[in-house]
Design a protein around this motif. Sequence first.
Motif, short mmCIF file in Angstrom:
data_model
loop_
_atom_site.label_atom_id
_atom_site.label_comp_id
_atom_site.label_asym_id
_atom_site.label_seq_id
_atom_site.Cartn_x
_atom_site.Cartn_y
_atom_site.Cartn_z
N ILE A 1 33.12 34.62 42.99
CA ILE A 1 34.34 35.40 42.82
C ILE A 1 34.69 35.99 44.18
O ILE A 1 33.93 36.81 44.72
N THR A 2 35.79 35.58 44.74
CA THR A 2 36.24 36.09 46.03
C THR A 2 37.42 37.02 45.80
O THR A 2 38.46 36.60 45.28
N TYR A 3 37.26 38.28 46.15
CA TYR A 3 38.26 39.31 45.86
C TYR A 3 38.97 39.71 47.15
O TYR A 3 38.33 40.20 48.09
N HIS A 4 40.28 39.50 47.19
CA HIS A 4 41.11 39.90 48.33
C HIS A 4 41.81 41.21 47.96
O HIS A 4 42.65 41.24 47.05
N GLN A 5 41.47 42.27 48.66
CA GLN A 5 42.04 43.59 48.40
C GLN A 5 42.64 44.11 49.70
O GLN A 5 41.93 44.65 50.55
N GLY A 6 43.93 43.91 49.88
CA GLY A 6 44.55 44.22 51.16
C GLY A 6 43.97 43.33 52.24
O GLY A 6 43.94 42.11 52.11
N ASN A 7 43.47 43.94 53.31
CA ASN A 7 42.84 43.17 54.40
C ASN A 7 41.35 42.95 54.17
O ASN A 7 40.69 42.32 54.99
N GLN A 8 40.84 43.47 53.07
CA GLN A 8 39.41 43.37 52.79
C GLN A 8 39.14 42.16 51.90
O GLN A 8 39.84 41.92 50.93
N VAL A 9 38.11 41.41 52.26
CA VAL A 9 37.69 40.24 51.48
C VAL A 9 36.19 40.36 51.21
O VAL A 9 35.40 40.49 52.14
N LYS A 10 35.83 40.34 49.94
CA LYS A 10 34.42 40.39 49.55
C LYS A 10 34.17 39.35 48.47
O LYS A 10 35.11 38.92 47.79
N GLU A 11 32.91 38.97 48.28
CA GLU A 11 32.59 37.97 47.26
C GLU A 11 31.32 38.36 46.51
O GLU A 11 30.50 39.14 47.00
N ILE A 12 31.20 37.79 45.32
CA ILE A 12 30.05 38.04 44.47
C ILE A 12 29.89 36.84 43.56
O ILE A 12 30.87 36.11 43.30
N THR A 13 28.69 36.58 43.11
CA THR A 13 28.47 35.47 42.17
C THR A 13 28.28 36.04 40.77
O THR A 13 27.72 37.12 40.59
N GLY A 14 28.77 35.31 39.79
CA GLY A 14 28.64 35.74 38.40
C GLY A 14 28.77 34.54 37.48
O GLY A 14 29.10 33.43 37.91
N ILE A 15 28.49 34.78 36.22
CA ILE A 15 28.61 33.72 35.23
C ILE A 15 29.47 34.22 34.08
O ILE A 15 29.42 35.41 33.72
N ALA A 16 30.28 33.33 33.54
CA ALA A 16 31.17 33.71 32.44
C ALA A 16 30.35 34.11 31.22
O ALA A 16 29.47 33.38 30.78
N GLU A 17 30.63 35.30 30.70
CA GLU A 17 29.95 35.78 29.50
C GLU A 17 30.43 35.04 28.27
O GLU A 17 29.74 34.97 27.26
N SER A 18 31.63 34.49 28.37
CA SER A 18 32.20 33.64 27.33
C SER A 18 33.19 32.72 28.00
O SER A 18 33.56 32.93 29.16
N THR A 19 33.61 31.69 27.31
CA THR A 19 34.69 30.88 27.85
C THR A 19 35.95 31.74 27.89
O THR A 19 36.03 32.78 27.22
N PRO A 20 36.96 31.37 28.67
CA PRO A 20 38.17 32.19 28.76
C PRO A 20 38.76 32.49 27.39
O PRO A 20 38.79 31.64 26.50
N ILE A 21 39.23 33.72 27.24
CA ILE A 21 39.82 34.17 25.98
C ILE A 21 41.34 34.10 26.11
O ILE A 21 41.91 34.66 27.05
N PHE A 22 41.97 33.42 25.15
CA PHE A 22 43.43 33.29 25.14
C PHE A 22 43.95 33.91 23.84
O PHE A 22 43.98 33.25 22.80
#
Length: 283
Positions: free
Chosen positions: A95-116
């Motif tokens: 997961i790469t998060y762009h917040q203004g000029n700041q860019v950070k990343e983290i790894t994660g796993i989906a707790e469920s498939t996408p919910i629609f």
Amino acid sequence: MDSVIITNKNGESIKLGNQAPYFLESIDGVGEVPVALESQKAPKQDGSTFIDNTLDNRAVSIEGTIITKGDPAAVLMARRKMQKVLNPKLGEVTITYHQGNQVKEITGIAESTPIFPSGQGSKGLYYQKFLLHLICHEPFWLDPYFESREMSYLMGGIQFRLMLPTMFSYRGFKRRAINGGDVATPVEIEFKGPAVNPTVSNLTTGEFIKVNRELEEEDVLTVNTAFGHKYVKINGQNAFHYIDLNSVFWQLVPGENALSYTSNNDSIKTRVLVKWKNRYVGL
């Protein structure tokens, strides 16, 4: 505008932001993370005695809307792509998060498939609401690049300004490494021979990693000090049994760290590369 890029292990990705088809509406869990406290209570003691604490898993929740124009089939295609990228059977995503000029990343796993959601206002001919829930077992946000801080090398009274990742050579080399993150961070060390019993020390913590092995000029020794991912390899093969029993898989503490490299071989061809990523408890 904030944006999020989610990439799976197959290199497939989706971008959530302010452009079609994936519009980002909110993201929660980027700042706060639960803390597990460890304490001890004695008989008749008021309160308790604090011992330690650890950070729990980070839960990240994302809400948004798939929006297309003039093509109802595009909504279904966007749904399918999101399901494919966030397929839990593929393992963790980045997961790469762009917040203004700041860019950070983290790894994660989906707790469920996408919910629609299918309720009123959640689904239409050209739009579809979505919810994503991810668990990040490593709760720290990382810089998306390996740190390359400016360092100085002192030898014979002459100072050279270098950058890290950088190369060690000669016996008794010293470097200054800056961990700009919030917590200690593991390092990756790469030795390129020749060397005899190479040792890299963190003089700030008083810990060292020593490999009781002679490296030929064509040998490459790699060491990783990350918890749960520690390894020692020579030319890609396991070499854990060569580690000196007094070695510690040290990490860089926050702030300045003094590093040194020593070897029983004075060859100027020896090279040692040290690299790391800063870790942050929240954004």
